[in-house]
Design an enzyme around this catalytic site. Sequence first.
Site, PDB file in Angstrom:
ATOM      1  N   SER A   8      -4.828  -6.546   2.988  1.00  0.00           N
ATOM      2  CA  SER A   8      -3.814  -6.094   2.107  1.00  0.00           C
ATOM      3  C   SER A   8      -2.245  -6.498   2.730  1.00  0.00           C
ATOM      4  O   SER A   8      -2.052  -6.293   3.851  1.00  0.00           O
ATOM      5  CB  SER A   8      -3.777  -4.495   1.954  1.00  0.00           C
ATOM      6  OG  SER A   8      -2.559  -4.145   1.518  1.00  0.00           O
ATOM      7  N   MET A  68      -0.011   0.281  -8.842  1.00  0.00           N
ATOM      8  CA  MET A  68       0.312   1.469  -8.639  1.00  0.00           C
ATOM      9  C   MET A  68       1.542   1.796  -9.338  1.00  0.00           C
ATOM     10  O   MET A  68       2.711   1.982  -8.588  1.00  0.00           O
ATOM     11  CB  MET A  68       0.544   2.042  -7.303  1.00  0.00           C
ATOM     12  CG  MET A  68      -0.915   2.123  -6.572  1.00  0.00           C
ATOM     13  SD  MET A  68      -1.166   2.042  -4.655  1.00  0.00           S
ATOM     14  CE  MET A  68      -1.013   0.252  -4.719  1.00  0.00           C
ATOM     15  N   MET A 137     -10.481   4.555  -4.539  1.00  0.00           N
ATOM     16  CA  MET A 137      -9.373   4.987  -3.504  1.00  0.00           C
ATOM     17  C   MET A 137     -10.049   5.783  -2.377  1.00  0.00           C
ATOM     18  O   MET A 137     -10.713   6.667  -2.873  1.00  0.00           O
ATOM     19  CB  MET A 137      -8.304   5.492  -4.086  1.00  0.00           C
ATOM     20  CG  MET A 137      -7.354   4.806  -4.882  1.00  0.00           C
ATOM     21  SD  MET A 137      -6.922   3.070  -4.196  1.00  0.00           S
ATOM     22  CE  MET A 137      -5.928   3.479  -2.702  1.00  0.00           C
TER      23      MET A 137
END
Length: 217
Positions: A8, A68, A137
């Site tokens: 990430s 998001m 998640m």
Amino acid sequence: MSHIIAPSVLSADFSNLEKDIKMLDKSQAEWIHFDVMDGVFVPNISFGFPILKATRKHTSKFIDVHLMMVNPEKYIEQFKNAGADGISVHYEGNIHILSILNQIRACGAKAGLVLNPATPISVIKDIIHSIDTLLIMSVNPGFGGQKFIPNTINRIKEAKEIIKKTGAKTIIEVDGGVGPSNAKEVIDAGADVLVAGSAVFNTENPSETISRLKNIS
Ligand code: DX5
Ligand code: ZN
């Protein structure tokens, strides 16, 4: 298929992003995970188009954009044009989620659906054939460096079962608190893609950590 590692960018060094992206490009990571946070959908703000374009400039790897944000449907084409190969949107807050998934495929990207830890896995049943990537998640979204929620293991197994039963080609991605200490358990439960932010970048040698994660069997 052997599992994919998706480091990430959220945990990268933004004062020298080029260096980190080039490192990822040479590493055993097949994907690069890109977290977009708008400060409304989640209580944090990260980055958007300029950083995505800059990332695209230095890698040919699959860029996996995790949105998001509220109203993601307004920006799908723009993210694709900025360099996204896959775009994932949250189930939560998106009333017309199937339309958004179709919109992502229509612009030529892989369509991802993201489920927060409190959302039942069963919501995927009726739309499974429209989901290329199911992103489960394993923390509440918003921040890197959080602790993996153990119940995620049951959720991965449940999703795998639905995918098998329906004959869908959906792959399972797991995001949040994943690292060398729990990667094997996550893979054994059925995950195809492991996102890792702090577990990769907060180590002496991130590229070596990626190889370690990749070579777990
Ligand atoms: C959290 C993000 C994650 C984050 C993971 O909201 O979706 O992708 O970067 O970071 P770690 O691996 O540190 O939990
Ligand atoms: Zn993410």
